[in-house]
Design a protein around this motif. Structure first.
Motif, short mmCIF file in Angstrom:
data_model
loop_
_atom_site.label_atom_id
_atom_site.label_comp_id
_atom_site.label_asym_id
_atom_site.label_seq_id
_atom_site.Cartn_x
_atom_site.Cartn_y
_atom_site.Cartn_z
N PRO A 14 35.03 38.09 32.85
CA PRO A 14 35.91 38.74 31.82
C PRO A 14 37.24 38.86 32.32
N ALA A 15 37.40 39.57 33.46
CA ALA A 15 38.63 39.80 34.03
C ALA A 15 39.46 38.61 34.25
N VAL A 16 38.98 37.61 34.66
CA VAL A 16 39.68 36.26 34.76
C VAL A 16 40.14 35.50 33.42
N ALA A 17 39.35 35.89 32.38
CA ALA A 17 39.47 35.22 31.06
C ALA A 17 40.78 36.20 30.66
N ASP A 18 40.78 37.19 30.54
CA ASP A 18 41.67 38.18 30.14
C ASP A 18 42.88 37.76 30.59
N LYS A 19 43.00 37.48 31.98
CA LYS A 19 44.39 37.25 32.80
C LYS A 19 44.88 35.97 32.36
N ILE A 63 47.98 27.45 52.02
CA ILE A 63 47.14 27.26 50.88
C ILE A 63 47.63 26.27 50.03
N TYR A 64 47.13 25.13 49.70
CA TYR A 64 47.68 24.12 48.68
C TYR A 64 46.77 24.02 47.51
N PHE A 65 47.32 24.25 46.26
CA PHE A 65 46.43 24.04 45.22
C PHE A 65 46.16 22.61 44.84
N THR A 66 44.82 22.30 44.13
CA THR A 66 44.46 21.02 43.84
C THR A 66 43.80 20.88 42.51
N GLY A 67 43.35 19.95 41.90
CA GLY A 67 42.88 19.98 40.82
C GLY A 67 41.41 20.04 40.49
N TYR A 201 33.48 32.15 39.77
CA TYR A 201 33.76 32.78 38.50
C TYR A 201 35.07 32.94 37.96
N GLY A 202 35.80 31.60 38.38
CA GLY A 202 37.22 31.39 38.16
C GLY A 202 37.07 30.11 37.25
N PRO A 203 38.05 29.46 36.58
CA PRO A 203 38.09 28.40 35.87
C PRO A 203 37.87 27.21 36.34
N GLY A 242 44.29 32.26 37.29
CA GLY A 242 42.78 32.56 37.04
C GLY A 242 42.12 32.67 38.63
N PHE A 243 42.37 31.51 39.01
CA PHE A 243 41.86 31.48 40.47
C PHE A 243 42.04 32.66 41.23
N GLY A 244 43.45 32.96 41.50
CA GLY A 244 43.90 34.03 41.98
C GLY A 244 42.87 35.48 41.79
N GLU A 245 42.79 35.36 40.20
CA GLU A 245 42.33 36.91 39.69
C GLU A 245 40.78 36.59 40.28
N ALA A 246 40.18 35.52 40.12
CA ALA A 246 38.75 35.40 40.54
C ALA A 246 38.34 35.98 41.91
N VAL A 247 39.44 35.61 42.90
CA VAL A 247 39.38 36.04 44.21
C VAL A 247 39.50 37.54 44.45
N ARG A 248 40.44 38.23 43.67
CA ARG A 248 40.70 39.48 43.62
C ARG A 248 39.34 40.24 43.14
#
Ligand code: PLP
Length: 384
Positions: A14-19, A63-67, A201-203, A242-248
């Motif tokens: 839920p925190a990820v979705a909110d963010k 860190i390199y973000f990918t799809g 628990y991220g997107p 969302g990924f960042g928030e999931a890690v938090r």
């Protein structure tokens, strides 16, 4: 619903979705734009990068973000093989995710020599085979950290030390270990490491590749300057945030969640072994991601078990999500030495945050009934 398929994907926290929702409503700028609304998005992406880096014990610039996790795996394999044309050998394990195996097979057709390391009956890679396969022409060794199908954890530190002695680089696919056990790029000693947001628990549709500072690697997608020219294409900004928030969230509650989830999974494993005769546990008894529980029910078809459980709103898997729709027998279960008919009788249950003691009690009541019923109506009589 009892969801026991967290290795396939996890519900968004839920925190990820909110963010993500707050981000989508407010920030539409292109992170490559130089004016303030673009700069702000860039800043938020770098905040997420910082969090993912911290979660892996890495630096932000590594860190390199990918799809996706799949893309990060492809980036690692093709990026390294292309960067070292004089080294045309690749070593992977026989139980890798298709994102690695299919990339390796593609390269095999392009004159890269690929060695598939065998595993023992628990799914652990044979280190002597690695020593034998390594040559001065080995560009990369890629062995997954934990198996998506059976949870077995590989001795990555040892693999990295052995490979580095011969001058090869080391990649590990940590998609299934990140969030479930400690993942620290320095302790593991790897040069490259893959993670994926939707397993923590991220997107969906966002992954990351750690590339150790100073490692030569070729870009994966060609085009704009994004991701320091390594992965062109406008970033999946909300996904990355969302990924960042999931890690938090993982950092905040991971230490507490883990023993609880592992305890539930162990209770489930023990309960199945006690209540159902003639089952075979697949995977390492101790050295595995404990939330993954994989059992063979010799004499039955896994699909029949899966569908019977689904009618009770209990969701499990017959293997990895990627192989679920194909008729093929799991290459992982075959590699640990299971006969095809035993492999075909195997189901995977992977637990996560949403599961409760009540869920386990329900499964331990329902599953023995289902197995008993299916065994009664199945003509095939197992020999073991
Ligand atoms: N690697 C492993 C071990 C996985 O389990 C998965 C997903 O099932 C992937 C890679 C692919 O990740 P993604 O779904 O983000 O492409």
């Amino acid at each position: 619903m009892i969801y026991l398929d967290h290795n396939a994907t996890t519900p968004v926290d839920p925190a990820v979705a909110d963010k993500m929702y707050a981000f989508l409503k407010e920030y539409f700028g292109n992170p490559s734009s130089l004016y303030p609304i673009g700069r702000k998005v860039k800043e938020l992406l770098n905040e997420a990068r910082e969090r993912v880096a911290e979660g892996l014990g890495a630096e932000r610039g590594e860190i390199y973000f990918t799809g996706s996790g799949t893309e990060a795996d492809n980036f690692a394999i093709f990026g390294i093989v292309n960067a070292f044309p004089e080294r045309n050998e690749l070593i992977i394990s026989a139980i890798e995710h298709p994102a690695i195996i299919e990339s390796a097979k593609y390269l095999e057709n392009k004159n890269v020599k690929v060695t598939y390391l065998p595993v023992d009956s628990y799914g652990t890679v044979d280190l002597d085979s690695l020593r034998d396969a390594l040559t001065v022409r080995t560009a990369l060794v890629s062995v997954m950290h934990a198996s998506n199908e059976i949870g077995t954890i590989q001795p990555i530190e040892k693999i990295a030390a052995i490979a580095h002695e011969r001058g090869a680089l080391v990649h590990t696919d940590a998609v299934q270990s990140f969030g479930k056990i400690d993942v620290d790029v320095r302790k593991l000693g790897v040069d490259l490491l893959t993670v994926s947001a939707h397993k923590i628990y991220g997107p969906k549709g966002v992954g990351a590749l750690f590339v150790k500072k100073g490692t030569s690697i070729h870009p994966y997608l060609h085009g704009g300057h994004q991701e320091r020219r390594m992965r062109a294409g406008t970033e999946n900004t909300s996904g990355i945030v969302g990924f960042g928030e999931a890690v938090r969230v993982l950092k905040e509650r991971g230490k507490k969640d883990r023993p609880r989830i592992e305890g539930l999974a162990e209770a489930l494993k023990k309960g199945i072994e006690e209540r159902i005769p003639r089952v075979h546990f697949n995977g390492h008894p101790t050295n595995r991601v404990k939330s993954t529980v994989n059992f063979a029910f010799p004499g039955l078809e896994a699909e029949a078990i899966l569908l019977s459980l689904a009618t009770k709103e209990i969701y499990v898997s017959t293997g990895s999500a990627c192989s679920e729709e194909s008729e093929e027998v799991s290459h992982v279960l075959t590699a640990i030495g299971l006969r095809p008919e035993i492999a075909r009788s195997s189901i995977r249950m992977s637990l996560g945050r949403s599961n409760t003691e009540e869920d386990v009690a329900t499964v331990l009541r329902v599953l023995p009934e289902i197995i008993d019923k299916l065994r009664k109506i199945t003509a095939f009589n197992p020999v073991d």
